[in-house]
Design a protein around this motif. Sequence first.
Motif, PDB file in Angstrom:
ATOM      1  N   GLU A 293      42.372  33.394  39.128  1.00  0.00           N
ATOM      2  CA  GLU A 293      41.794  32.840  40.358  1.00  0.00           C
ATOM      3  C   GLU A 293      41.241  33.977  41.210  1.00  0.00           C
ATOM      4  OE1 GLU A 293      43.202  29.443  41.521  1.00  0.00           O
ATOM      5  OE2 GLU A 293      41.830  29.417  43.232  1.00  0.00           O
TER       6      GLU A 293
ATOM      7  N   ARG B 179      38.657  31.152  36.619  1.00  0.00           N
ATOM      8  CA  ARG B 179      40.075  30.733  36.632  1.00  0.00           C
ATOM      9  C   ARG B 179      40.403  29.731  35.528  1.00  0.00           C
ATOM     10  NH1 ARG B 179      40.327  27.180  42.174  1.00  0.00           N
ATOM     11  NH2 ARG B 179      38.872  25.572  41.536  1.00  0.00           N
ATOM     12  N   HIS B 180      39.413  28.965  35.096  1.00  0.00           N
ATOM     13  CA  HIS B 180      39.691  27.976  34.050  1.00  0.00           C
ATOM     14  C   HIS B 180      38.867  28.272  32.803  1.00  0.00           C
ATOM     15  CE1 HIS B 180      42.423  25.954  36.543  1.00  0.00           C
ATOM     16  NE2 HIS B 180      41.586  25.185  37.205  1.00  0.00           N
ATOM     17  N   LEU B 181      37.753  27.554  32.661  1.00  0.00           N
ATOM     18  CA  LEU B 181      37.006  27.642  31.404  1.00  0.00           C
ATOM     19  C   LEU B 181      35.616  28.198  31.650  1.00  0.00           C
ATOM     20  CD1 LEU B 181      37.928  24.091  30.027  1.00  0.00           C
ATOM     21  CD2 LEU B 181      39.158  26.231  29.661  1.00  0.00           C
TER      22      LEU B 181
ATOM     23  N   LYS C 287      47.796  29.384  37.569  1.00  0.00           N
ATOM     24  CA  LYS C 287      48.107  28.123  36.894  1.00  0.00           C
ATOM     25  C   LYS C 287      47.575  28.194  35.478  1.00  0.00           C
ATOM     26  CE  LYS C 287      46.482  25.742  40.472  1.00  0.00           C
ATOM     27  NZ  LYS C 287      45.519  24.781  40.878  1.00  0.00           N
TER      28      LYS C 287
ATOM     29  N   HIS D 173      38.512  30.373  27.161  1.00  0.00           N
ATOM     30  CA  HIS D 173      39.700  30.842  27.889  1.00  0.00           C
ATOM     31  C   HIS D 173      40.731  31.305  26.872  1.00  0.00           C
ATOM     32  CE1 HIS D 173      42.123  30.716  31.766  1.00  0.00           C
ATOM     33  NE2 HIS D 173      42.934  31.258  30.860  1.00  0.00           N
TER      34      HIS D 173
ATOM     35  N   PRO E  44      45.445  27.199  32.251  1.00  0.00           N
ATOM     36  CA  PRO E  44      44.165  26.494  32.214  1.00  0.00           C
ATOM     37  C   PRO E  44      44.384  25.027  31.872  1.00  0.00           C
ATOM     38  CG  PRO E  44      44.435  27.906  30.305  1.00  0.00           C
ATOM     39  CD  PRO E  44      45.564  28.204  31.221  1.00  0.00           C
ATOM     40  N   PRO E  45      43.492  24.148  32.313  1.00  0.00           N
ATOM     41  CA  PRO E  45      43.690  22.724  32.017  1.00  0.00           C
ATOM     42  C   PRO E  45      43.633  22.501  30.517  1.00  0.00           C
ATOM     43  CG  PRO E  45      41.484  23.130  32.833  1.00  0.00           C
ATOM     44  CD  PRO E  45      42.214  24.415  32.942  1.00  0.00           C
TER      45      PRO E  45
ATOM     46  N   GLU F 155      36.391  15.166  34.446  1.00  0.00           N
ATOM     47  CA  GLU F 155      37.276  16.167  33.829  1.00  0.00           C
ATOM     48  C   GLU F 155      38.233  15.556  32.818  1.00  0.00           C
ATOM     49  OE1 GLU F 155      39.188  18.883  36.453  1.00  0.00           O
ATOM     50  OE2 GLU F 155      37.316  19.457  37.427  1.00  0.00           O
TER      51      GLU F 155
END
Length: 517
Positions: free
Chosen positions: A155, A74-76, A11, A31, A13-14, A201
């Motif tokens: 991930e 997987r994200h930050l 996915k 990221h 990253p946010p 978040e």
Amino acid sequence: MTRMKGEESMKPPPLMLPQDESNQTLIQNVHPPEWENPEPAPCYNLVVIGAGTAGLVAAAGAAGLGAKVALVERHLLGGDCLNYGCVPSKGIIRASRAIYDVRTSREFGIPGGEDLRIDFGQAMERMRRIRAGISAHDSARRFREELGIDVFLGEGRFAGPDRVEVAGKQLRFRKAAICTGARAVAPPIPGIEEVGYLTNETVFSLTDLPSRLAVIGGGPLGCELTQTFARLGSQVSILESQGHLLSREDPDAAEIVQNSMVRDGVELCLKSKVLRVSRGSEGKVIDLEQGGKAKELSVDEILVGVGRAPHVGGLNLEKAKVAYDPKLGVKVNERLQTSNPRIFAAGDVCFPYKFTHTADALARILIANALFMGRQKTSALVIPWCTYTDPEVAHVGMYERGAREKGIEVLTLTVPLTEVDRALLDGEAQGFARVHLRKGTDEILGATVVARHAGEMINEFSLAITSGVGLSAIGKTIHPYPTQAEAIKKLADAYNRTRLTPLARKVLGAWLEWQRS
Ligand SMILES: Cc1cc2nc3c(=O)[nH]c(=O)nc-3n(C[C@H](O)[C@H](O)[C@H](O)COP(=O)(O)OP(=O)(O)OC[C@H]3O[C@@H](n4cnc5c(N)ncnc54)[C@H](O)[C@@H]3O)c2cc1C
């Protein structure tokens, strides 16, 4: 959003909103969109899944000692603390204290500040700028170039008891560390998913101040953000099921914080139960029950801060033979080892005390035990904590009720800050310092400080407990006058007074009388 090479299913990253220069710098650090994962080494001494505080400290510490380390995020990088937790919250708490000081400056002979309003957008921009600056420390490039760590963005999940899979690559390990942290959970309130709510978040991405805000949960996170948003100008209601906020703390400590919040214009809804949330013409409508009476609140935003769930899903823990509980997280023994002796865990994913400083301390234990046959135990840790309301509430060790439950007799001493000159001069006398001693000794079992900078003051107690120093030694230590930390010295004086038995007093009196004769 650019995809990683060799990565089909990850996915994106946010988004860190707004996408301004500060957040772009942050993303470049934690990221980088153009990041290329390295070719895995044949075998790693340590594969770390999750690059929050626990993962970063474990990876950096192990690499610093010569281990070949892979770090998977997987994200930050930086995790909750940098991106959605300590750093942004303390950034805006600082702004809220600044406007509070301006508004209450008449006391110091500076009239005119009472009606000043803060520029919310600018306060948030300041926070994002400082967060972006701090993020350089947690940057993927720094971990690769300065520390020699193989950083994989993607991930991570176990592909077996001795390997992790990330972005289509397999990382074989001698030891692995699960440092995947925790996330906010929404309470099971009918309608809340449909109506929408903020969590940690999303709340720090706001650029406009919500006029009316409801905060669900009166724990540390809920209290810090309630007071902050109230001071920044929102009309805030805090909803708590218990009889007082900060239910873990002593009731009189919580009461001081509550009174402070009421002065900030916060509506306290204690002993309340949220029944449902819906959308009305006036915004989001919360139906609640308080003291047996029905009540309705209309707000613009709802912030949820009631609990955290460990990140255990999707890790394939079964495949790695790692036991876990979906609510409590990865099961570890006192040495942070999981049911798979090669795999350890640290931080919020496995520990009840969910703090950055604990994640850091656990990561250090993990390195020693996983890589160097250490025998360090988590039970030996002395863990202080602080809630950064105004005043702050800081605690270490036992509470009086906890000691009594264990059958330990305690002597509790309290010095109100009204007895401390510096607190009076600062106009910060709402608070106290309290210590619990093992009865008949000066052994410190626990302490609570309620003061504007209680987080700084508690360290004296933490050091004493960690190194087995009694309150008498604090009493012998000269504290500069005037400081608020003198409250702690005064506790030692109070303790010394308790040692003056009637007999000792009589003997001293007789001695002095003889001197006069
Ligand atoms: C609003 C707020 C304020 C806070 N303030 C404070 C404070 O003032 N002081 C304090 O001590 N603590 C504070 N905390 C708590 C603190 O942020 C956490 O205790 C700390 O971040 C825990 O670190 P961690 O490394 O265990 O987990 P995290 O920081 O959550 O990091 C876990 C990382 O693992 C990653 N991850 C998860 N699953 C996978 C996977 N399968 N593959 C790859 N990566 C994965 C996640 O993306 C994340 O980056 C606060 C928390 C919040 C929410």
